[in-house]
Enzyme design. Sequence first.
Site, PDB file in Angstrom:
ATOM      1  N   GLY A   8       0.773  -1.241   0.000  1.00  0.00           N
ATOM      2  CA  GLY A   8       0.000   0.000   0.000  1.00  0.00           C
ATOM      3  C   GLY A   8       0.799   1.282   0.000  1.00  0.00           C
ATOM      4  O   GLY A   8       0.297   2.325  -0.421  1.00  0.00           O
TER       5      GLY A   8
ATOM      6  N   ASP B 216      -4.130   1.807  10.978  1.00  0.00           N
ATOM      7  CA  ASP B 216      -5.489   1.481  11.405  1.00  0.00           C
ATOM      8  C   ASP B 216      -5.404   0.993  12.860  1.00  0.00           C
ATOM      9  O   ASP B 216      -5.324   1.793  13.789  1.00  0.00           O
ATOM     10  CB  ASP B 216      -6.019   0.416  10.441  1.00  0.00           C
ATOM     11  CG  ASP B 216      -7.500   0.149  10.585  1.00  0.00           C
ATOM     12  OD1 ASP B 216      -8.010   0.168  11.713  1.00  0.00           O
ATOM     13  OD2 ASP B 216      -8.163  -0.103   9.576  1.00  0.00           O
ATOM     14  N   THR B 217      -5.363  -0.322  13.065  1.00  0.00           N
ATOM     15  CA  THR B 217      -5.244  -0.843  14.436  1.00  0.00           C
ATOM     16  C   THR B 217      -3.856  -0.570  15.027  1.00  0.00           C
ATOM     17  O   THR B 217      -3.686  -0.563  16.236  1.00  0.00           O
ATOM     18  CB  THR B 217      -5.479  -2.368  14.470  1.00  0.00           C
ATOM     19  OG1 THR B 217      -4.441  -3.007  13.725  1.00  0.00           O
ATOM     20  CG2 THR B 217      -6.838  -2.733  13.908  1.00  0.00           C
TER      21      THR B 217
ATOM     22  N   LEU C 179       2.357  -1.729  12.137  1.00  0.00           N
ATOM     23  CA  LEU C 179       3.468  -0.855  12.514  1.00  0.00           C
ATOM     24  C   LEU C 179       4.137  -1.345  13.797  1.00  0.00           C
ATOM     25  O   LEU C 179       5.367  -1.341  13.907  1.00  0.00           O
ATOM     26  CB  LEU C 179       2.936   0.572  12.691  1.00  0.00           C
ATOM     27  CG  LEU C 179       3.877   1.720  12.368  1.00  0.00           C
ATOM     28  CD1 LEU C 179       4.570   1.522  11.034  1.00  0.00           C
ATOM     29  CD2 LEU C 179       3.102   3.032  12.380  1.00  0.00           C
TER      30      LEU C 179
ATOM     31  N   LYS D 285      -6.090   6.473  10.971  1.00  0.00           N
ATOM     32  CA  LYS D 285      -7.464   6.170  11.396  1.00  0.00           C
ATOM     33  C   LYS D 285      -7.405   5.950  12.910  1.00  0.00           C
ATOM     34  O   LYS D 285      -7.521   4.830  13.400  1.00  0.00           O
ATOM     35  CB  LYS D 285      -7.925   4.893  10.683  1.00  0.00           C
ATOM     36  CG  LYS D 285      -9.303   4.963  10.099  1.00  0.00           C
ATOM     37  CD  LYS D 285      -9.723   3.602   9.592  1.00  0.00           C
ATOM     38  CE  LYS D 285      -9.891   3.562   8.111  1.00  0.00           C
ATOM     39  NZ  LYS D 285     -10.471   2.285   7.646  1.00  0.00           N
TER      40      LYS D 285
ATOM     41  N   ARG E 116      -5.671   0.501  -6.461  1.00  0.00           N
ATOM     42  CA  ARG E 116      -4.382   1.031  -5.994  1.00  0.00           C
ATOM     43  C   ARG E 116      -3.879   2.148  -6.912  1.00  0.00           C
ATOM     44  O   ARG E 116      -3.150   3.035  -6.472  1.00  0.00           O
ATOM     45  CB  ARG E 116      -3.325  -0.089  -5.957  1.00  0.00           C
ATOM     46  CG  ARG E 116      -3.547  -1.128  -4.871  1.00  0.00           C
ATOM     47  CD  ARG E 116      -2.282  -1.967  -4.702  1.00  0.00           C
ATOM     48  NE  ARG E 116      -2.496  -3.228  -4.005  1.00  0.00           N
ATOM     49  CZ  ARG E 116      -2.499  -3.373  -2.693  1.00  0.00           C
ATOM     50  NH1 ARG E 116      -2.330  -2.335  -1.916  1.00  0.00           N
ATOM     51  NH2 ARG E 116      -2.676  -4.561  -2.152  1.00  0.00           N
TER      52      ARG E 116
HETATM   53  C1  PRP Z   1      -2.799  -1.982   5.165  1.00  0.00           C
HETATM   54  C2  PRP Z   1      -2.029  -0.691   5.227  1.00  0.00           C
HETATM   55  C3  PRP Z   1      -1.185  -0.842   6.463  1.00  0.00           C
HETATM   56  C4  PRP Z   1      -2.001  -1.749   7.342  1.00  0.00           C
HETATM   57  C5  PRP Z   1      -2.604  -0.938   8.450  1.00  0.00           C
HETATM   58  O1  PRP Z   1      -2.050  -2.957   4.539  1.00  0.00           O
HETATM   59  O2  PRP Z   1      -1.266  -0.448   4.055  1.00  0.00           O
HETATM   60  O3  PRP Z   1       0.082  -1.416   6.197  1.00  0.00           O
HETATM   61  O4  PRP Z   1      -3.053  -2.314   6.527  1.00  0.00           O
HETATM   62  O5  PRP Z   1      -3.438  -1.731   9.252  1.00  0.00           O
HETATM   63  P1  PRP Z   1      -3.179  -1.963  10.798  1.00  0.00           P
HETATM   64  O6  PRP Z   1      -2.775  -0.655  11.408  1.00  0.00           O
HETATM   65  O7  PRP Z   1      -4.539  -2.431  11.295  1.00  0.00           O
HETATM   66  O8  PRP Z   1      -2.142  -3.021  10.955  1.00  0.00           O
HETATM   67  P2  PRP Z   1      -2.698  -4.347   4.065  1.00  0.00           P
HETATM   68  O9  PRP Z   1      -2.539  -5.378   5.145  1.00  0.00           O
HETATM   69  O10 PRP Z   1      -4.085  -4.111   3.576  1.00  0.00           O
HETATM   70  O11 PRP Z   1      -1.754  -4.807   2.880  1.00  0.00           O
HETATM   71  P3  PRP Z   1      -1.420  -4.041   1.507  1.00  0.00           P
HETATM   72  O12 PRP Z   1      -0.649  -2.800   1.892  1.00  0.00           O
HETATM   73  O13 PRP Z   1      -0.608  -5.002   0.739  1.00  0.00           O
HETATM   74  O14 PRP Z   1      -2.731  -3.699   0.831  1.00  0.00           O
END
Ligand code: PRP
Length: 174
Positions: free
Chosen positions: A42, A101-102, A106, A129, A163
Amino acid sequence: MDRFSEILFNEQTIAAKVEELAGRISRDYAGKELVLVCILKGAVTFMSDLMRRISAPVAIEFIQASSYGDAILSSDSVIIKRDIGTDIGNKHVLLVDTIVDTGKTLDCLFKILAEKNPASLNAVTLLDKKTRRAIKVPIVYCGFEIPDKFVVGYGMDYGEKYRNLPYIAVLNHE
Ligand code: PRP
């Protein structure tokens, strides 16, 4: 059928914010050896724009995390599908993601990269978020706080679609 209910950030708004973040990073890391670590997939678009606006020389690396798949390292419920390929010992490392997000991704990546003994370890995210946070993660550079809506574009997907959109939109999927 997928429908966009609104364009949250257009190309101009994103570009201005990337410029602002890159300016802060350029000032903070002046004279230091900086390694940008792009969180696949992403963050590819954000990383590409950000790195071109940072004035200091940077090295780039890529790391991929997932909640499923073939793990090579793991921490909590997140697994590392692809690790970085060079030594970051004594280097200043900045994790680059498009959205937090959650905080689980990270948090996991902070733990794994900290074991490699960088001189410093921080994170930059374009979107935060915050209301969804389950694990507290230190984010020094944040572009926008956003509400709990499903966003796509500028690297972010829904089922691997969208994307390549140059803007960030809210998706209403059925
Ligand atoms: C998404 C985004 C972050 C992660 C955030 O990646 O790019 O890396 O989720 O979510 P979190 O804070 O709840 O862990 P995703 O797992 O969708 O993979 P991608 O980047 O390959 O689409």
